[in-house]
Design a protein around this motif. Structure first.
Motif, PDB file in Angstrom:
ATOM      1  N   GLN A   1      44.468  25.860  29.122  1.00  0.00           N
ATOM      2  CA  GLN A   1      45.540  26.731  29.574  1.00  0.00           C
ATOM      3  C   GLN A   1      45.022  28.167  29.616  1.00  0.00           C
ATOM      4  OE1 GLN A   1      48.426  25.766  30.639  1.00  0.00           O
ATOM      5  NE2 GLN A   1      49.441  27.734  30.918  1.00  0.00           N
ATOM      6  N   VAL A   2      45.236  28.823  30.756  1.00  0.00           N
ATOM      7  CA  VAL A   2      44.819  30.210  30.927  1.00  0.00           C
ATOM      8  C   VAL A   2      45.969  31.130  30.539  1.00  0.00           C
ATOM      9  CG1 VAL A   2      44.086  31.950  32.588  1.00  0.00           C
ATOM     10  CG2 VAL A   2      43.204  29.610  32.745  1.00  0.00           C
ATOM     11  N   ARG A   3      45.677  32.136  29.776  1.00  0.00           N
ATOM     12  CA  ARG A   3      46.697  33.106  29.366  1.00  0.00           C
ATOM     13  C   ARG A   3      46.280  34.489  29.850  1.00  0.00           C
ATOM     14  NH1 ARG A   3      48.118  35.715  24.163  1.00  0.00           N
ATOM     15  NH2 ARG A   3      50.371  36.064  24.163  1.00  0.00           N
ATOM     16  N   LEU A   4      47.210  35.172  30.502  1.00  0.00           N
ATOM     17  CA  LEU A   4      46.981  36.525  31.013  1.00  0.00           C
ATOM     18  C   LEU A   4      48.001  37.461  30.384  1.00  0.00           C
ATOM     19  CD1 LEU A   4      46.603  35.633  34.806  1.00  0.00           C
ATOM     20  CD2 LEU A   4      44.777  35.901  33.131  1.00  0.00           C
ATOM     21  N   VAL A   5      47.540  38.560  29.817  1.00  0.00           N
ATOM     22  CA  VAL A   5      48.433  39.507  29.148  1.00  0.00           C
ATOM     23  C   VAL A   5      48.186  40.908  29.698  1.00  0.00           C
ATOM     24  CG1 VAL A   5      49.166  40.505  26.962  1.00  0.00           C
ATOM     25  CG2 VAL A   5      48.442  38.098  27.061  1.00  0.00           C
ATOM     26  N   GLU A   6      49.203  41.451  30.369  1.00  0.00           N
ATOM     27  CA  GLU A   6      49.104  42.799  30.932  1.00  0.00           C
ATOM     28  C   GLU A   6      49.571  43.843  29.919  1.00  0.00           C
ATOM     29  OE1 GLU A   6      50.805  40.212  34.403  1.00  0.00           O
ATOM     30  OE2 GLU A   6      51.101  40.433  32.246  1.00  0.00           O
ATOM     31  N   SER A   7      49.041  45.040  30.074  1.00  0.00           N
ATOM     32  CA  SER A   7      49.472  46.180  29.267  1.00  0.00           C
ATOM     33  C   SER A   7      49.170  47.464  30.031  1.00  0.00           C
ATOM     34  CB  SER A   7      48.767  46.190  27.912  1.00  0.00           C
ATOM     35  OG  SER A   7      47.367  46.305  28.084  1.00  0.00           O
ATOM     36  N   GLY A   8      49.732  48.572  29.547  1.00  0.00           N
ATOM     37  CA  GLY A   8      49.417  49.871  30.133  1.00  0.00           C
ATOM     38  C   GLY A   8      50.496  50.461  31.009  1.00  0.00           C
ATOM     39  N   GLY A   9      51.570  49.717  31.244  1.00  0.00           N
ATOM     40  CA  GLY A   9      52.652  50.259  32.053  1.00  0.00           C
ATOM     41  C   GLY A   9      53.404  51.355  31.316  1.00  0.00           C
ATOM     42  N   GLY A  10      54.290  52.031  32.038  1.00  0.00           N
ATOM     43  CA  GLY A  10      55.083  53.083  31.412  1.00  0.00           C
ATOM     44  C   GLY A  10      55.761  53.949  32.437  1.00  0.00           C
ATOM     45  N   ARG A  19      46.671  53.423  33.885  1.00  0.00           N
ATOM     46  CA  ARG A  19      45.657  52.382  33.937  1.00  0.00           C
ATOM     47  C   ARG A  19      46.218  51.117  33.316  1.00  0.00           C
ATOM     48  NH1 ARG A  19      40.111  51.646  30.499  1.00  0.00           N
ATOM     49  NH2 ARG A  19      38.774  50.800  32.131  1.00  0.00           N
ATOM     50  N   LEU A  20      46.332  50.085  34.130  1.00  0.00           N
ATOM     51  CA  LEU A  20      46.813  48.795  33.654  1.00  0.00           C
ATOM     52  C   LEU A  20      45.638  47.927  33.243  1.00  0.00           C
ATOM     53  CD1 LEU A  20      49.524  47.945  36.351  1.00  0.00           C
ATOM     54  CD2 LEU A  20      49.737  49.350  34.283  1.00  0.00           C
ATOM     55  N   SER A  21      45.867  47.113  32.227  1.00  0.00           N
ATOM     56  CA  SER A  21      44.855  46.165  31.764  1.00  0.00           C
ATOM     57  C   SER A  21      45.433  44.761  31.790  1.00  0.00           C
ATOM     58  CB  SER A  21      44.409  46.506  30.338  1.00  0.00           C
ATOM     59  OG  SER A  21      43.838  47.790  30.270  1.00  0.00           O
ATOM     60  N   CYS A  22      44.571  43.801  32.024  1.00  0.00           N
ATOM     61  CA  CYS A  22      44.958  42.392  32.000  1.00  0.00           C
ATOM     62  C   CYS A  22      43.886  41.636  31.232  1.00  0.00           C
ATOM     63  CB  CYS A  22      45.099  41.841  33.409  1.00  0.00           C
ATOM     64  SG  CYS A  22      45.308  40.042  33.481  1.00  0.00           S
ATOM     65  N   GLU A  23      44.230  41.202  30.032  1.00  0.00           N
ATOM     66  CA  GLU A  23      43.293  40.457  29.209  1.00  0.00           C
ATOM     67  C   GLU A  23      43.498  38.972  29.440  1.00  0.00           C
ATOM     68  OE1 GLU A  23      43.319  41.585  25.144  1.00  0.00           O
ATOM     69  OE2 GLU A  23      41.813  40.111  24.564  1.00  0.00           O
ATOM     70  N   ALA A  24      42.407  38.275  29.755  1.00  0.00           N
ATOM     71  CA  ALA A  24      42.483  36.860  30.076  1.00  0.00           C
ATOM     72  C   ALA A  24      41.794  36.023  29.014  1.00  0.00           C
ATOM     73  CB  ALA A  24      41.844  36.606  31.429  1.00  0.00           C
ATOM     74  N   SER A  25      42.287  34.823  28.835  1.00  0.00           N
ATOM     75  CA  SER A  25      41.637  33.896  27.920  1.00  0.00           C
ATOM     76  C   SER A  25      40.494  33.203  28.641  1.00  0.00           C
ATOM     77  CB  SER A  25      42.638  32.858  27.409  1.00  0.00           C
ATOM     78  OG  SER A  25      43.152  32.110  28.496  1.00  0.00           O
ATOM     79  N   GLY A  26      39.493  32.764  27.906  1.00  0.00           N
ATOM     80  CA  GLY A  26      38.391  32.035  28.494  1.00  0.00           C
ATOM     81  C   GLY A  26      37.522  32.880  29.397  1.00  0.00           C
ATOM     82  N   ARG A  27      36.754  32.242  30.286  1.00  0.00           N
ATOM     83  CA  ARG A  27      35.827  32.933  31.188  1.00  0.00           C
ATOM     84  C   ARG A  27      36.449  33.148  32.561  1.00  0.00           C
ATOM     85  NH1 ARG A  27      30.074  30.244  31.168  1.00  0.00           N
ATOM     86  NH2 ARG A  27      29.720  32.089  32.427  1.00  0.00           N
ATOM     87  N   THR A  28      37.745  33.260  32.588  1.00  0.00           N
ATOM     88  CA  THR A  28      38.482  33.393  33.829  1.00  0.00           C
ATOM     89  C   THR A  28      38.003  34.547  34.693  1.00  0.00           C
ATOM     90  OG1 THR A  28      40.485  32.300  33.076  1.00  0.00           O
ATOM     91  CG2 THR A  28      40.751  34.018  34.713  1.00  0.00           C
ATOM     92  N   VAL A  29      37.829  35.714  34.097  1.00  0.00           N
ATOM     93  CA  VAL A  29      37.535  36.919  34.867  1.00  0.00           C
ATOM     94  C   VAL A  29      36.201  36.817  35.579  1.00  0.00           C
ATOM     95  CG1 VAL A  29      37.055  39.378  34.632  1.00  0.00           C
ATOM     96  CG2 VAL A  29      39.002  38.387  33.451  1.00  0.00           C
TER      97      VAL A  29
END
Length: 123
Positions: A1-10, A19-29
């Protein structure tokens, strides 16, 4: 299961940057194309930017020259640098992983999505 978590909004004033960030699980990126989409109230989700595993990029006309997408394969993170923000950029921004490695612009070409992060640009 791939998990994507965004942050940096406001909340930011017109002309400002985020600057928005998206942290992904595994070698997705490193293995798939990664995209950013946005959805404003009452509107459909629309393509913003994409970066492929080989660092090719493509942007929506509305953000070309103002937004920059990049990736960090070591930390499995994708970024969206947003400059000269306008009130019409206000939306929930979503990170997504594409089905393959091409320059995909349709929501149907993506099979994993983050929960989104709110960006509000005041005039």
């Amino acid at each position: 299961q791939v998990r994507l978590v965004e942050s940096g909004g406001g909340l930011v004033q017109a002309g400002g940057s985020l600057r928005l960030s998206c942290e992904a699980s595994g070698r997705t990126v490193s293995s798939y194309a990664m995209g950013w989409f946005r959805q404003a109230p009452g509107k459909e989700r629309e393509f913003v930017a994409i970066i492929t595993w080989s660092d090719s990029t493509s942007y929506a006309d509305s953000v070309e020259g103002r937004f920059t997408i990049s990736r960090d394969g070591v930390n499995n993170t994708v970024y969206l640098e947003m400059n000269t923000l306008k009130p019409e950029d206000t939306a929930i921004y979503y990170c997504a992983r594409a089905l393959g490695r091409g320059l995909y612009r349709q929501t149907g070409d993506y099979n994993y999505w983050g929960q989104g992060t709110q960006v509000t640009v005041s005039s």
